[in-house]
Design a protein around this motif. Structure first.
Motif, PDB file in Angstrom:
ATOM      1  N   THR A  95       0.757  -1.217   0.122  1.00 35.23           N
ATOM      2  CA  THR A  95       0.041   0.015   0.022  1.00 35.23           C
ATOM      3  C   THR A  95       0.915   1.415   0.076  1.00 35.23           C
ATOM      4  O   THR A  95       0.257   2.371   0.053  1.00 35.23           O
ATOM      5  CB  THR A  95      -0.939   0.251   1.171  1.00 35.23           C
ATOM      6  OG1 THR A  95      -0.086   0.057   2.324  1.00 35.23           O
ATOM      7  CG2 THR A  95      -1.763  -1.202   1.123  1.00 35.23           C
ATOM      8  N   LEU A  96       2.299   0.961   0.030  1.00 37.84           N
ATOM      9  CA  LEU A  96       2.962   2.236   0.015  1.00 37.84           C
ATOM     10  C   LEU A  96       2.941   3.258  -1.025  1.00 37.84           C
ATOM     11  O   LEU A  96       2.940   4.646  -0.953  1.00 37.84           O
ATOM     12  CB  LEU A  96       4.409   1.804   0.298  1.00 37.84           C
ATOM     13  CG  LEU A  96       4.725   1.065   1.619  1.00 37.84           C
ATOM     14  CD1 LEU A  96       6.233   0.834   1.711  1.00 37.84           C
ATOM     15  CD2 LEU A  96       4.433   2.087   2.709  1.00 37.84           C
ATOM     16  N   ILE A  97       2.985   2.788  -2.438  1.00 31.43           N
ATOM     17  CA  ILE A  97       2.876   3.735  -3.451  1.00 31.43           C
ATOM     18  C   ILE A  97       1.353   4.357  -3.447  1.00 31.43           C
ATOM     19  O   ILE A  97       1.522   5.621  -3.782  1.00 31.43           O
ATOM     20  CB  ILE A  97       3.228   2.936  -4.828  1.00 31.43           C
ATOM     21  CG1 ILE A  97       4.523   2.537  -4.662  1.00 31.43           C
ATOM     22  CG2 ILE A  97       2.725   3.701  -6.005  1.00 31.43           C
ATOM     23  CD1 ILE A  97       5.196   2.001  -6.081  1.00 31.43           C
ATOM     24  N   THR A  98       0.554   3.613  -3.078  1.00 31.03           N
ATOM     25  CA  THR A  98      -0.877   4.367  -2.960  1.00 31.03           C
ATOM     26  C   THR A  98      -0.698   5.631  -2.140  1.00 31.03           C
ATOM     27  O   THR A  98      -1.318   6.485  -2.309  1.00 31.03           O
ATOM     28  CB  THR A  98      -1.852   3.395  -2.546  1.00 31.03           C
ATOM     29  OG1 THR A  98      -2.055   2.232  -3.344  1.00 31.03           O
ATOM     30  CG2 THR A  98      -3.121   3.973  -2.373  1.00 31.03           C
ATOM     31  N   GLY A  99      -0.285   5.086  -1.008  1.00 26.68           N
ATOM     32  CA  GLY A  99      -0.170   6.205   0.119  1.00 26.68           C
ATOM     33  C   GLY A  99       0.765   7.470  -0.272  1.00 26.68           C
ATOM     34  O   GLY A  99       0.334   8.498   0.015  1.00 26.68           O
ATOM     35  N   LEU A 100       1.529   7.241  -1.259  1.00 21.69           N
ATOM     36  CA  LEU A 100       2.491   8.217  -1.814  1.00 21.69           C
ATOM     37  C   LEU A 100       1.769   9.165  -2.424  1.00 21.69           C
ATOM     38  O   LEU A 100       1.601  10.240  -2.718  1.00 21.69           O
ATOM     39  CB  LEU A 100       3.560   7.755  -2.614  1.00 21.69           C
ATOM     40  CG  LEU A 100       4.880   8.451  -2.985  1.00 21.69           C
ATOM     41  CD1 LEU A 100       5.427   9.313  -1.952  1.00 21.69           C
ATOM     42  CD2 LEU A 100       5.878   7.684  -3.758  1.00 21.69           C
TER      43      LEU A 100
END
Length: 329
Positions: free
Chosen positions: A126-131
């Motif tokens: 989910t990190l890129i979505t959070g970015l």
């Protein structure tokens, strides 16, 4: 960690090289009293843990600080999205403090830029979505720089799923297979996994390699793949006899081999493959931050701080000699 299925293969590593790298990680584990196999609380997504440990940030107004976007200069903080359960790259020590290769590099970058890097825990996939949603300024989590990620393409379907991200590359690592110690099930390489079960972390190159290999297995039988939210869960499953093998980035696999069960639980089999750069992910519309990070990384490489950190964590074989933007293939 990555979701890239087709990258270049590394040159075969000799057993001597493998043993020396594992021994280096082991020495750190003993000297630094680290957490056994390491684990961050994946549900603790609101925690902001400063990566900076010692010293004070450079005074705002220095040359590198002035390269940063004004919004970050004003708040004095870079918010970092990270899956803090991947020792020795990032994990929590016995006191609950975020430690590892990435936090130390981030702290060194912060010193040069005159800001603090604060790590916030989240699941890797989910990190890129959070970015993209501006929850984080950057993502730094043993994330491999790949063309698919740069272009916002789902590596499994080949479909465009987002605008993509830019990367500032700071390390290089391959992927390894590990098994229970003394019980390798005849596994020496990826083709030997046909008809067997492997545990991996979801959204990683290990998962994609397993999927790609399974399609090639033919009469040998498909690979059964069990994917988990973090690597610790995969290790636990293998340790309990619920799979034949596991796979992770080489530094992580080596650390698990050396520390889990006092070195009695696991062993690495075969050679690491799929060498690729780890990159700090930055939104495509934030080129100013990207370029400031690159300048700071080049500075810590030049002044020797980078080497000190790499040597501290026993991963000198993955060191880079210069910062690159989008160097992954």
């Amino acid at each position: 960690m990555t979701a890239r299925r087709t990258r270049r293969m590394t040159a075969a590593k000799t057993r001597k090289t493998l043993n020396s790298r594992i021994a280096a990680v082991g020495a750190i584990a003993v000297a630094g009293s680290m957490l056994l196999t390491g684990c961050g609380d994946q549900t603790d997504s609101n925690e902001g843990t400063p990566a900076k440990e010692t010293g004070s940030a450079a005074a705002p107004g220095n040359e590198l600080n002035e390269l940063l976007p004004q919004a970050i200069r004003d708040k004095g903080v870079v918010k970092v999205g990270s899956d803090i359960a991947y020792p020795p790259v990032e994990f929590k020590d016995d006191s609950g403090k975020t430690v590892g290769l990435d936090p130390d590099i981030a702290a060194a970058l912060g010193k040069e830029l005159g800001v603090k890097f604060e790590f916030e825990n989240g699941t890797f996939d989910t990190l890129i979505t959070g970015l993209r949603s501006k929850r984080y300024d950057i993502a730094m989590s043993a994330m491999s720089d790949t063309k698919d990620r740069q272009n916002g393409v789902d590596s499994e379907t080949g479909k465009k799923v987002g605008e993509g991200v830019d990367f500032v590359d700071y390390f290089t690592a391959g992927v390894s297979i590990y098994t229970k110690k003394g019980d390798d099930k005849g596994i020496k390489n990826w083709s030997d996994l046909c008809g067997k079960k492997i545990v991996v972390q979801r959204g990683t190159v290990s998962e994609d390699l397993a999927k790609a290999q399974s399609k090639k297995c033919g009469s040998k039988g498909k690979i059964t793949i069990e994917a988990f939210g973090n690597d610790l869960e995969a290790q636990t499953r293998l340790r309990a006899g619920g799979a034949d093998a596991g796979s992770a980035d080489f530094p992580v696999a080596a650390y698990a081999v050396e520390t889990s069960g006092g070195g009695k639980d696991f062993q690495i089999v075969g050679d690491q493959v799929e060498a690729a750069p780890y990159g700090i992910a930055v939104a495509k519309d934030n080129a100013q931050l990207r370029d400031a990070l690159k300048a700071a990384l080049d500075e810590i490489i030049k002044n020797g701080e980078y080497k000190k950190i790499i040597d501290k964590w026993g991963v000198a074989a993955g060191a880079v000699t210069e910062a690159k933007v989008n160097g992954g293939s």
